[in-house]
Each structure stands twice: as C-alpha cells, then as structure tokens.
Scaffold this motif. Structure first.
Motif, PDB file in Angstrom:
ATOM      1  N   CYS A  58      41.722  35.873  38.791  1.00 21.05           N
ATOM      2  CA  CYS A  58      40.486  36.590  38.426  1.00 21.05           C
ATOM      3  C   CYS A  58      39.433  36.517  39.518  1.00 21.05           C
ATOM      4  O   CYS A  58      38.706  37.465  39.766  1.00 21.05           O
ATOM      5  CB  CYS A  58      39.814  35.931  37.226  1.00 21.05           C
ATOM      6  SG  CYS A  58      40.755  35.908  35.748  1.00 21.05           S
TER       7      CYS A  58
ATOM      8  N   CYS B 201      39.111  30.697  39.508  1.00 24.41           N
ATOM      9  CA  CYS B 201      40.456  30.516  38.958  1.00 24.41           C
ATOM     10  C   CYS B 201      41.423  30.058  40.058  1.00 24.41           C
ATOM     11  O   CYS B 201      42.298  29.231  39.821  1.00 24.41           O
ATOM     12  CB  CYS B 201      40.958  31.796  38.290  1.00 24.41           C
ATOM     13  SG  CYS B 201      40.356  31.986  36.593  1.00 24.41           S
TER      14      CYS B 201
ATOM     15  N   CYS C 283      45.962  37.010  35.447  1.00 18.61           N
ATOM     16  CA  CYS C 283      45.582  35.852  36.265  1.00 18.61           C
ATOM     17  C   CYS C 283      46.608  34.723  36.107  1.00 18.61           C
ATOM     18  O   CYS C 283      46.944  34.346  34.989  1.00 18.61           O
ATOM     19  CB  CYS C 283      44.196  35.359  35.846  1.00 18.61           C
ATOM     20  SG  CYS C 283      43.669  33.868  36.717  1.00 18.61           S
TER      21      CYS C 283
ATOM     22  N   CYS D 100      44.372  31.597  34.342  1.00 20.72           N
ATOM     23  CA  CYS D 100      43.823  31.646  32.976  1.00 20.72           C
ATOM     24  C   CYS D 100      44.503  32.692  32.099  1.00 20.72           C
ATOM     25  O   CYS D 100      44.141  32.831  30.931  1.00 20.72           O
ATOM     26  CB  CYS D 100      42.309  31.857  33.020  1.00 20.72           C
ATOM     27  SG  CYS D 100      41.832  33.546  33.411  1.00 20.72           S
TER      28      CYS D 100
HETATM   29 ZN    ZN Z   1      41.572  33.713  35.708  1.00 20.60          ZN
END
Ligand code: ZN
Ligand code: ZN
Ligand code: ZN
Length: 428
Positions: A167, A171, A137, A140
């Motif tokens: 994700c 996100c 991702c 994150c």
């Molecule tokens: Zn994420």
C-alpha cells in the motif's frame, strides 16, 4: 484456614512467580510462593513438579543452564492489553477451559471494544492470489488501487523476481517482520513450501509459515522483540499431543491432509527456513538469518512432533475465519449465543484489521464470547463442527437449553446427546 490449593490455582501462581524471577531456582521460587500465599499448604516437591511440567526448569539431562528455556504455556505474561483496550482483562478459568477475556467495565450494545491488527495474516486463497498477482498488499492484504503511494519489493530483480507490492512505505517497512523469509527473491528456498500450501489449500500450514518467519526474524532483531513475539505464539491455545489424531488442519468444509502430506509439508518447512536444498539457497538464507538459533529454539520450531505438528495445531485452533492470527482476539472463548461480534470494517484501508463490538450490554466481570461456528446452524450441526475442531461438547446456555428441548421430543439419538451434555456439566 490453611488448605491445599488445586492444580489450577497453583500452576498459574508458580508460572507467574517464575516469570517475574527467571533467575531463581526451585527452593527460592517455593519460598516466594509460601510467602505470597500463606494460606496454602504446598510441598517443595509439588512446586518442583509443576516447574518441571511447565518446562520452567532445566532437567538433569537437558540443556546447559546458560541457555534460555522457552516454555510453552497457556498463561500470557507481559501481554500489554492497554495497547488495545482498557475494557477487558485476561482471566485464567481452569485447566479444561483455559483462559478467556472478561469485561473490566460496562460495555454497551454496539460499542467498539477494541480494534486489532493481526500478529500474522495468511489470507484466504482468493486474497493470496491477488497478492501474488500484485493486486493486494503483501503485508496488510488490502486490495490495491492505483494510489501513487504503492511500492514494490526492493529485493525483486530480473533473475529472481518478487511480485509483492505494498500500500505504502509504511506497509513495506512493516513487512520486514516476515516478508524477507517468504520473498522468492531473498529466500527462494521458501517457494516450494508456499506453493504446496497453496496447492493443498492448507491454511494452517500457510499460517505456520508466516508465524515461523516472523519468529525467526524477531530473533535476528533485539531480545525484547523476540520475547514478546515468542510469548504471543506460546500463549495460543493448543491441543494436547494425545489429541493429535484429531487435528483439523483446515477451516471447516475442507478436507484434512493425511499423514504423508504432514511429512511432506515438514520436509518443505525445514528446507525453507533451516536447510535449503542448494548451496545458493543456503547462502541466501544465511544472509537473512545471521544470528544462529540456540538448540532448544531449533527443536521448538523444527522438530516434527514437538515443533511442527504442535505449531499446525495451534494455527488451526486460533486462526480467525479470514486467515489472520490475533494476539488478543485469540483469547476469546466460544458461545453459540455470543455477546461480541468480530468485524472487518476497514475494507479499503486495512482489510486484516478486526473490530470487536458488543452484541448486547455486557456487565463488569462477564466473559466476552464470540462464536466459532455459524450461529444460525441447528444444535446438532454446531456440536459436530465444534467437536470436529477438537473443542469437545459445547455446554453454552443455549446448547443446554436446546438439548433439554430435544430430550423432551421423540428423537432418541438427540436425547442421548442431551444426557451426554448434562453428564459433562455434572448435573446428571
Ligand atoms: Zn498494506
Ligand atoms: Zn519480495
Ligand atoms: Zn453452544
């Protein structure tokens, strides 16, 4: 009995008053101060000097008075600790040590003290490579499986592709804090900067890229968002300018870029966020940064000495080992015998989230300490590493104890070190 306060007592008191009452001039801040601390003897001249040193008043040659001044200080104002935990508080120790965190309630061994998501995360290079290959991702850093929730960068197109994937929509939404300025589709001027950071494996530069991206975008949104973010970035510990030659820009074990590399990085940095090299890139950047930056903020971010190099120093001092920068975690001081450990427990759902756990029982008022170095390393190696980072000699109880033992032995060199340590503690 009335007495003259020390610089370390007076400075945070004045900063706090000025921040509570930003509109007040020197005389009025001074009046508030003498009211609040009737036991102190302080001249107005001294109050003025501290306000000036802290960048809290505009000098005669400075900016117009209607331009907001953005001071850089070690005291955090408005950091909302309750967001993370009721168990700790920020404490200002003294000029040499700066600030730290102390327990406000009993903490048990194994107890979770708080969890924290990063302010920004410039991940280790193997994770970064997964991100650019659409396998982790972009927000994150969590490695991506084949969840149906995974979503792509909306700006990506055939002529200027962006490989970022996220994700989930959450996100993706949150990535609006920083991704637009680092996105090859939306801000192609940032491509050479990120490429250079990757080639040189320069984590502090990569982190500064993220941090600057976040601040510039926060400035485009509302004032509160910007002020909160600006406070966090200013409150990060930094090395003094006189110590600049000691800057260690990488995590330990990696070589330090030389001055030419700093200059080149600065050129690419300005090109990425302020003055892109082609008219098309200029147009694309202007679409993201519509609200012009005030002059003082431009200097604070882009000036080579006061903005860029200081920013790099701040990043390298405060990055967690995996490349995240955390608003509260960055307040923790070092001990070779720490009472708090930092763990990445949410590997599958939020890799960059840290969990702070008591390593043993902690009393109310006791300082929370983590280790910046491998605690298994011997005395000398720990001291060398900390000094390499510009922290000076470690005088934690364990080091004092081990230095004493070494002094009892035959090793003259280590004995010298031990006495240096003692001298540093003032017990010689
Ligand atoms: Zn994420
Ligand atoms: Zn993108
Ligand atoms: Zn130590």
């Amino acid at each position: 009995m009335p007495a003259s306060p020390t610089e370390d007592e007076l400075t945070p008191a004045i900063i706090e008053l000025k921040k509570e009452n930003p509109e007040l001039g020197i005389a009025k801040v001074h009046a508030l101060l003498t009211n609040k601390f009737p036991e102190w003897i302080v001249s107005e001249k001294r109050t003025r000097k501290i306000l000036q040193n802290q960048g809290l008043i505009v000098s005669a040659t400075g900016q117009a008075p209607n331009v907001q001044v953005y001071p850089s200080s070690r005291v955090v104002s408005g950091l909302n600790l309750a967001k993370w935990t009721p168990k700790v508080d920020v404490k200002w120790f003294d000029k040499r040590k700066g600030k730290g965190l102390v327990a406000t309630q009993e903490i048990k061994e194994g107890e979770v003290i708080w969890k924290e998501d990063p302010f920004i995360v410039a991940p280790e290079w193997d994770i970064f490579d997964l991100q650019t290959r659409s396998l982790a991702c972009m927000f994150c850093t969590t490695p991506l499986g084949d969840s149906p929730l995974i979503t792509t960068c909306l700006a990506s197109n055939i002529t200027s592709p962006c490989t970022a994937r996220f994700c989930s929509r959450l996100c993706l939404t949150r990535s609006a804090q920083v991704h637009p300025l680092l996105c090859p589709a939306r801000n192609p001027a940032s491509i050479p900067l990120i490429k250079f950071a990757r080639e040189t494996r320069w984590m502090a530069l990569h982190a500064l890229t993220h941090c600057t991206g976040r601040l510039l975008l926060a400035y485009q949104s509302d004032e509160k968002t910007f002020n909160d973010d600006w406070e966090i970035s200013c409150a990060l510990a930094e090395l003094g300018m006189e110590e600049r030659h000691k800057y260690s820009f990488n995590l330990s074990g990696q070589s330090e870029p030389d001055r030419d590399a700093w200059k080149k990085a600065h050129r690419l940095f300005v090109q990425a966020f302020k003055e892109p090299g082609t008219p098309l890139d200029v147009k694309k950047l202007a679409k993201i940064l519509k609200k012009p930056l005030p002059k003082n903020l431009q200097t604070a971010l882009f000036d080579y000495d006061t903005g860029f190099l200081r920013g790099l120093g701040r990043m390298s001092l405060n990055l967690e080992a995996h490349g995240g920068l955390y608003a509260l975690h960055s307040h923790l001081n070092h001990s070779c015998d720490p009472n708090v450990s930092v763990r990445h427990l949410n590997q599958r759902t939020a890799l960059a989230r840290i969990t702070l756990i008591g390593k043993r029982d902690i009393r109310v008022g006791e300082e929370l300490l983590v280790t910046y170095v491998n605690p298994q390393a011997p005395y000398r190696a720990r001291q060398n590493e900390l000094q390499g980072w510009g922290f000076g000699a470690c005088t934690c109880p364990r080091c004092v104890e081990e230095a004493k033992k070494l002094k009892g032995g035959n090793d003259q060199e280590l004995a010298d070190l031990a006495s240096e340590l003692k001298a540093g503690l003032g017990v010689m």
